[in-house]
Structure formats: structure tokens, C-alpha cells
Design a protein around this motif. Structure first.
Motif, short mmCIF file in Angstrom:
data_model
loop_
_atom_site.label_atom_id
_atom_site.label_comp_id
_atom_site.label_asym_id
_atom_site.label_seq_id
_atom_site.Cartn_x
_atom_site.Cartn_y
_atom_site.Cartn_z
N LEU A 97 0.82 -1.22 0.00
CA LEU A 97 0.00 0.00 0.00
C LEU A 97 0.85 1.26 0.00
O LEU A 97 0.41 2.32 -0.44
CB LEU A 97 -0.90 0.05 1.24
N VAL A 135 -9.22 -0.21 -6.71
CA VAL A 135 -10.42 -0.56 -5.95
C VAL A 135 -11.67 -0.31 -6.81
O VAL A 135 -12.58 -1.13 -6.85
CB VAL A 135 -10.50 0.26 -4.63
N VAL A 167 -8.37 -4.87 -10.97
CA VAL A 167 -6.96 -5.10 -11.33
C VAL A 167 -6.93 -6.13 -12.45
O VAL A 167 -7.73 -7.06 -12.47
CB VAL A 167 -6.17 -5.65 -10.11
C1 HEC Z 1 -13.01 -11.67 -5.59
C2 HEC Z 1 -11.90 -11.47 -4.70
C3 HEC Z 1 -11.56 -10.07 -4.29
C4 HEC Z 1 -12.38 -9.14 -3.69
C5 HEC Z 1 -13.85 -9.28 -3.33
C6 HEC Z 1 -11.55 -7.99 -3.45
N1 HEC Z 1 -10.28 -8.19 -3.90
FE1 HEC Z 1 -8.75 -6.88 -3.82
N2 HEC Z 1 -7.57 -8.19 -4.81
C7 HEC Z 1 -7.92 -9.46 -5.19
C8 HEC Z 1 -6.84 -10.06 -5.92
C9 HEC Z 1 -6.81 -11.47 -6.48
C10 HEC Z 1 -5.81 -9.11 -5.98
C11 HEC Z 1 -4.46 -9.25 -6.67
C12 HEC Z 1 -4.62 -8.78 -8.09
C13 HEC Z 1 -3.33 -8.81 -8.87
O1 HEC Z 1 -2.27 -8.54 -8.30
O2 HEC Z 1 -3.39 -9.08 -10.08
C14 HEC Z 1 -6.30 -7.95 -5.26
C15 HEC Z 1 -5.57 -6.77 -5.08
C16 HEC Z 1 -5.98 -5.72 -4.30
C17 HEC Z 1 -5.18 -4.56 -3.99
C18 HEC Z 1 -3.77 -4.31 -4.45
C19 HEC Z 1 -3.82 -3.62 -5.76
C20 HEC Z 1 -2.47 -3.18 -6.23
O3 HEC Z 1 -2.29 -1.97 -6.32
O4 HEC Z 1 -1.64 -4.05 -6.51
C21 HEC Z 1 -5.94 -3.75 -3.21
C22 HEC Z 1 -5.54 -2.39 -2.64
C23 HEC Z 1 -7.21 -4.39 -3.03
N3 HEC Z 1 -7.20 -5.59 -3.70
C24 HEC Z 1 -8.25 -3.85 -2.30
C25 HEC Z 1 -9.51 -4.41 -2.24
C26 HEC Z 1 -10.63 -3.78 -1.59
C27 HEC Z 1 -10.58 -2.44 -0.87
C28 HEC Z 1 -11.68 -4.61 -1.75
C29 HEC Z 1 -13.10 -4.41 -1.29
C30 HEC Z 1 -13.78 -3.25 -1.82
C31 HEC Z 1 -11.22 -5.77 -2.49
N4 HEC Z 1 -9.90 -5.60 -2.77
C32 HEC Z 1 -12.02 -6.83 -2.84
C33 HEC Z 1 -9.14 -10.08 -4.95
C34 HEC Z 1 -10.23 -9.45 -4.41
#
Ligand code: HEC
Length: 396
Positions: free
Chosen positions: A172, A184, A188
Motif C-alpha cells: 500500500l 479498488v 486489477v
Molecule cells: C473476488 C476477490 C476479491 C475481492 C472481493 C476484493 N479483492 Fe482486492 N484483490 C484481489 C486479488 C486477487 C488481488 C491481486 C490482483 C493482482 O495482483 O493481479 C487484489 C488486489 C488488491 C489490492 C492491491 C492492488 C495493487 O495496487 O496491486 C488492493 C488495494 C485491493 N485488492 C483492495 C480491495 C478492496 C478495498 C476490496 C473491497 C472493496 C477488495 N480488494 C475486494 C481479490 C479481491
């Protein structure tokens, strides 16, 4: 300040990159040349200059610094050439030579992919209310994948194509806030463009996403304290309204430039039975009232001149201090507005170990002045080791 010209130079360079790009965006916005997305002016290009890469690659940072100096010198020479007709050819040749001789850094280190929101700034001020709003949203939308402790072990994690990252680690802080906002709200994608995390733009408003970012940072700080015993990434105190001597409330952030001591009062402090902390000219003391005492506040005398009376503040400070028994904890905020030290309930005098946010542990102890008391030693160390390079490689 510390005797590290290299890090100071890097700080300067990174600050310059950030400010000049932000300024350019503001000018374009004032001229009406850019769109607005998610509430602020959108960065119009697919690339931006990176601070984070330069932090990792000092050699390239040095090259960029020298190249910028060469560029500035070449521009000056060209300026003189415009005025001085006879010397024009020679001056132009010098400018070209200077640019050719400059140690240009590698393009892929300096330029990184940008999102339209890359330079967006959080409007929340890291307020306690925003952190607490983020807590609720996180529990509702994110916990299934990212886990209650944000380390990525949610109930759904194993079924995803990509494992969610550990949000309690440095991630972060490596990202610009605006890039986090984009991820968010828009989701991604991996290198091939396949979605790895869904976007929440349809469910969340912009301010919700900012609150989530605040919550994740506060929780990340608490988790790192739990695991490493330190705030491995710098964290600010949640901003809250403070009332001093019955005057109109002012925000905690308005004391920037002065050191603060934040004392979590316990119920007996609030009832006035525990002797008040001695006034200390080196710090402004602010008391946090526990939620139960705040309910009885109309009768109980206040523990000090400046008090915070908010359940959200208590909860947000508890999150960052990684405790569910905050009463008796003391925290110190440095002049630049970073939380630096904590003393635990009943601990007594301050110790060197209480410095939880250390940015430059290499400072030799012998070089430090020898102050009379534990708190003096901590203050001297905090001042000698200011927090650097925050957020996406950029200083806050
Ligand atoms: C369905 C599963 C899922 C949900 C629900 C989810 N995430 Fe994620 N999130 C992931 C995955 C998988 C990654 C890694 C993606 C990648 O690196 O390609 C990630 C990555 C991130 C990152 C890092 C992004 C970066 O800059 O590398 C953040 C911050 C984040 N999520 C915040 C949130 C927040 C806040 C929520 C709720 C609103 C949320 N996520 C809901 C699966 C989820």
C-alpha cells in the motif's frame, strides 16, 4: 538533520518529479484540457514519471538527477544564445554536447504505466471517521478475498486465479494513493489484460474507496506492529477534532510542526482520580477519552486541557496501536505529523525500543546527543531520523 546527503538528494529529486507532474496536471485542468474522473482531474497520458523505481535503483536516480541538471544548463545556454547573436553557434553546440554527454537514465525505470487517477489526492485527511467507515465497507465487500487481517487469506482466496496480496505489507505504501483508488474502483488486470480483482465502481462511491484506503493503511500499520513489533511503514495519527479548554474544536492535523503526545485516558483518568501527566514543554498533550467515559462526560472532570471525545477516534487509534485495551497507551507524533513512538499502559519511563517508526536505523548511536531522560532521547532520535519517501516513492 541527518548527515546523509544522498538520501536528502533523492528526497529532493522525487519531490521535484511529483510536484512538477502535479503542477502540470493543475495547469492543464485550469485550461480545461483534461477530463475529470472519480471527482478529480484525470492524468491524460498512459505513462508517468515514477518515484518508486528511483527509490529501488539509486544508480538510475543519480543519472536522472545529473541529466536534469544538464537539461537545465542546456536551456540556460540556449537562452543566452537567443540574446547573444555572435556566440549563438558555439553556444548551441555546447548545449547539444551537454545533452549528448548527460547520463540519461533508462526509460523503463523512469516511466511507468499510469492510470487516469494516478495523481488523485485523498480528500479524507486520514480522518478517524473515514477509517471507521472503511472498516465497515471492508467487512462487507473485501474480507472474503483479502481476509480479516488483510493478509490475503479470505474464505474465497484459494478459488481465485491469483492469490490476493498481503495488504499489511509494504504494497500500500509503494503505490500512489491514486493508483490504489483506481484498483479498488476499476479492478486489477494481469499483464494479458485478464481481470484478477473485480472493480467496485458500481457498488462504492469515490469517498467510500478513499475510506477503504484509509482503513487498509491503518490496519496494515496495526498488523505490522503485531508481527514485527514496529510500524514498518510510516503512519499518521488518525485526524480527529480536539477541544482545548472549552474552545471551538480544531483538528489534530492543525498541530503539524509541533510534537504531540496522545494519551489514551482510562475511565479513572476521566474521573480525575489519577494524577494528571506533567506538562512537558517539548510536546502538546492530547487526551483521548474512552467511549464509556465520553458517555458520562457531563459530570466527569476532563483529564487535561486538550481532549478528543469520539468513539471513532478510540477505535481508529486502537487499530493502529494493535490493541483492544488502548487505555493507558501513549503515542508520540513527530513534527512532520508521523506516529513515531508508543509506550504501553503502566510502562513508566520511555525507552529507546518505544520508537516504532524508524527510518534510518543506521545512524550510529555514538553520534546522537546524550539527553537526560528517556523521552528526550526518543525526541532526539526522531528529529535525527525524519520519515522519508512515503507513498509511491513520493514524500507526502
Ligand atoms: C473476488 C476477490 C476479491 C475481492 C472481493 C476484493 N479483492 Fe482486492 N484483490 C484481489 C486479488 C486477487 C488481488 C491481486 C490482483 C493482482 O495482483 O493481479 C487484489 C488486489 C488488491 C489490492 C492491491 C492492488 C495493487 O495496487 O496491486 C488492493 C488495494 C485491493 N485488492 C483492495 C480491495 C478492496 C478495498 C476490496 C473491497 C472493496 C477488495 N480488494 C475486494 C481479490 C479481491
Amino acid at each position: 538533520m541527518s548527515g546523509l546527503p544522498e538520501t536528502d538528494g533523492l528526497n529532493l529529486l522525487i519531490g521535484l518529479l511529483q510536484r512538477s507532474q502535479l503542477q502540470l496536471l493543475r495547469i492543464l485542468d485550469a485550461l480545461g484540457l483534461v477530463d475529470h474522473v472519480h471527482g478529480q482531474a484525470a492524468w491524460p497520458w498512459a505513462l508517468r514519471m515514477s518515484g518508486e523505481n528511483l527509490l529501488l535503483d539509486l544508480g538510475q536516480a543519480r543519472r536522472l538527477g545529473l541529466t536534469l541538471i544538464a537539461l537545465a544548463a542546456a536551456l540556460c545556454i540556449l537562452g543566452v544564445g537567443l540574446l547573444w547573436r555572435r556566440g549563438r553557434i558555439g553556444l548551441m553546440a555546447t548545449a547539444v554536447l551537454l545533452l549528448a554527454a548527460a547520463p540519461w537514465p533508462e526509460a523503463n525505470v523512469v516511466w511507468v504505466p499510469a492510470h487516469p487517477t494516478s495523481f488523485h489526492q485523498s480528500p479524507t485527511g486520514f480522518a478517524a471517521d473515514s477509517i471507521e467507515r472503511g472498516r465497515e465497507l471492508y467487512a462487507a465487500q473485501c474480507v472474503g478475498c483479502h481476509g480479516a487481517d488483510s493478509r490475503g487469506h479470505g474464505t474465497l482466496s484459494a478459488s481465485l486465479p491469483v492469490w490476493p496480496p498481503n495488504l499489511a505489507g509494504p504494497l500500500l505504501w509503494r503505490r500512489a494513493d491514486g493508483d490504489l483508488l483506481w484498483h479498488v474502483l476499476e479492478g486489477v488486470r494481469d499483464r494479458r489484460g485478464a481481470r484478477t480483482m473485480p472493480g467496485f465502481g458500481g457498488v462504492l462511491r469515490d469517498e467510500d474507496a478513499w475510506s477503504l484506503i484509509d482503513f487498509m493503511k491503518a490496519q496494515g500499520a496495526g498488523e505490522s506492529l503485531r508481527e514485527a513489533g514496529l510500524w514498518t511503514q510510516p503512519v499518521a495519527p488518525p485526524d480527529v477534532a480536539v477541544r482545548c479548554n472549552g474552545k471551538a474544536p480544531r483538528s489534530l492535523g492543525s498541530w503539524r510542526g509541533q510534537r504531540l503526545r496522545i494519551v489514551a485516558a482510562d475511565a479513572s483518568d476521566a474521573a480525575g482520580t489519577v494524577p494528571a501527566l506533567r506538562e512537558d514543554p517539548r510536546l502538546v498533550t492530547v487526551f483521548l477519552l474512552p467511549p464509556t467515559a465520553s458517555r458520562a462526560k457531563s459530570t466527569a472532570p476532563l483529564p487535561g486541557d486538550c481532549v478528543v471525545d469520539s468513539a471513532a477516534a478510540w477505535a481508529a487509534f486502537s487499530l493502529i496501536a494493535a490493541t483492544d485495551r488502548l487505555a493507558g497507551t501513549q503515542l508520540i507524533v513527530d513534527r512532520s505529523g508521523w506516529l513515531r513512538a508508543r509506550s504501553q499502559p503502566g510502562q513508566g519511563a520511555w525507552r529507546d525500543d518505544d520508537l516504532l517508526c524508524r527510518t534510518d536505523s543506521a545512524t550510529p548511536i555514538a553520534e546522537r546527543p546524550e539527553p537526560a531522560d528517556g523521552l528526550g532521547a526518543l525526541i532526539a532520535r526522531m528529529d535525527a531520523e525524519p520519515v522519508r519517501f512515503v507513498k509511491g516513492g513520493f514524500v507526502h
